[in-house]
Motif scaffolding. Structure first.
Motif, PDB file in Angstrom:
ATOM      1  N   LYS A 145      -6.239  64.917 -28.308  1.00 16.89           N
ATOM      2  CA  LYS A 145      -6.810  65.911 -27.402  1.00 16.89           C
ATOM      3  C   LYS A 145      -7.082  67.194 -28.178  1.00 16.89           C
ATOM      4  O   LYS A 145      -6.311  67.575 -29.055  1.00 16.89           O
ATOM      5  CB  LYS A 145      -5.838  66.187 -26.258  1.00 16.89           C
ATOM      6  N   MET A 168      -4.784  74.796 -25.348  1.00 18.22           N
ATOM      7  CA  MET A 168      -4.198  73.750 -24.520  1.00 18.22           C
ATOM      8  C   MET A 168      -2.751  73.377 -24.838  1.00 18.22           C
ATOM      9  O   MET A 168      -2.019  72.990 -23.919  1.00 18.22           O
ATOM     10  CB  MET A 168      -5.088  72.501 -24.566  1.00 18.22           C
ATOM     11  N   PRO A 169      -2.275  73.455 -26.090  1.00 18.60           N
ATOM     12  CA  PRO A 169      -0.870  73.079 -26.303  1.00 18.60           C
ATOM     13  C   PRO A 169       0.108  73.840 -25.410  1.00 18.60           C
ATOM     14  O   PRO A 169       1.059  73.251 -24.883  1.00 18.60           O
ATOM     15  CB  PRO A 169      -0.641  73.374 -27.795  1.00 18.60           C
ATOM     16  N   GLU A 203      -7.859  66.033 -18.293  1.00 18.43           N
ATOM     17  CA  GLU A 203      -7.162  65.226 -19.308  1.00 18.43           C
ATOM     18  C   GLU A 203      -6.189  64.258 -18.641  1.00 18.43           C
ATOM     19  O   GLU A 203      -6.162  63.066 -18.972  1.00 18.43           O
ATOM     20  CB  GLU A 203      -6.375  66.128 -20.268  1.00 18.43           C
ATOM     21  N   GLU A 204      -5.366  64.763 -17.715  1.00 22.36           N
ATOM     22  CA  GLU A 204      -4.353  63.940 -17.061  1.00 22.36           C
ATOM     23  C   GLU A 204      -4.979  62.797 -16.261  1.00 22.36           C
ATOM     24  O   GLU A 204      -4.431  61.700 -16.211  1.00 22.36           O
ATOM     25  CB  GLU A 204      -3.482  64.791 -16.137  1.00 22.36           C
ATOM     26  N   ARG A 252      -0.259  72.410 -21.821  1.00 20.68           N
ATOM     27  CA  ARG A 252       0.376  71.090 -21.713  1.00 20.68           C
ATOM     28  C   ARG A 252       1.889  71.210 -21.712  1.00 20.68           C
ATOM     29  O   ARG A 252       2.578  70.535 -20.944  1.00 20.68           O
ATOM     30  CB  ARG A 252      -0.086  70.200 -22.853  1.00 20.68           C
ATOM     31  N   PHE A 271      -6.628  70.650 -18.075  1.00 22.27           N
ATOM     32  CA  PHE A 271      -5.413  69.836 -18.038  1.00 22.27           C
ATOM     33  C   PHE A 271      -5.566  68.728 -16.999  1.00 22.27           C
ATOM     34  O   PHE A 271      -5.210  67.576 -17.249  1.00 22.27           O
ATOM     35  CB  PHE A 271      -4.180  70.691 -17.738  1.00 22.27           C
ATOM     36  N   GLN A 302       3.399  72.271 -18.430  1.00 19.00           N
ATOM     37  CA  GLN A 302       3.443  71.196 -17.439  1.00 19.00           C
ATOM     38  C   GLN A 302       4.589  70.237 -17.716  1.00 19.00           C
ATOM     39  O   GLN A 302       5.202  69.711 -16.803  1.00 19.00           O
ATOM     40  CB  GLN A 302       2.116  70.433 -17.408  1.00 19.00           C
ATOM     41  N   VAL A 303       4.904  70.012 -18.987  1.00 17.92           N
ATOM     42  CA  VAL A 303       6.013  69.134 -19.354  1.00 17.92           C
ATOM     43  C   VAL A 303       7.332  69.735 -18.892  1.00 17.92           C
ATOM     44  O   VAL A 303       8.245  69.032 -18.488  1.00 17.92           O
ATOM     45  CB  VAL A 303       6.036  68.897 -20.889  1.00 17.92           C
TER      46      VAL A 303
END
Length: 141
Positions: free
Chosen positions: A3, A86-87, A56-57, A90, A53, A93-94
């Protein structure tokens, strides 16, 4: 497939007297607003991160961004290229929290409540220790 770290999309900022600044992403068909330029820019970045995001998901096709110079503008509009890293999106969200129901003996629950135990914190710490993530415990409040 790896990604991308960053996405760049053009946004159109629309200025109307007495109203918030509207921000539209024509390629993504989403919009937001802000009370001033700074707020509108921050809102635009946040929205772009959420949308990308989500795409992507859901493994949806990522639209190709238009060239900034191809955006048609009215007199009260400006275009700007908005980017999002984006990192960090992401990772946020984790690390989001989820709710779990646990069962305890009544005596243990009473003892814990009497001692003002934060059940979530104790469970998180125990699980981190169990899975060898002790270093993350220090960062918890």
């Amino acid at each position: 497939m790896k990604k991308p770290e960053r996405y760049f999309y053009p946004a159109v900022f629309t200025y109307e007297k007495g109203q918030e600044i509207a921000v539209d992403f024509p390629d993504l068909e989403v919009a937001t607003s802000g009370v001033d330029d700074k707020d509108a820019l921050l809102s635009a970045r946040e929205l772009l991160g959420c949308v990308m995001f989500g795409l992507e998901e859901d493994e949806e096709k990522i639209p190709e961004p238009s060239a900034l110079e191809s955006i048609k503008l009215e007199k009260n509009q400006k275009s700007m290229l908005i980017d999002v890293y984006m990192p960090s999106i992401r990772m946020a969200q984790v690390n989001k929290s989820v709710s779990r129901t646990v069962t305890l003996p009544a005596w243990l629950n009473a003892e814990a409540q009497e001692n003002n135990v934060n059940f979530s914190q104790v469970l998180q710490q125990a699980l981190m220790k169990m899975f060898g993530n002790d270093s993350k415990i220090a960062g918890q409040a």
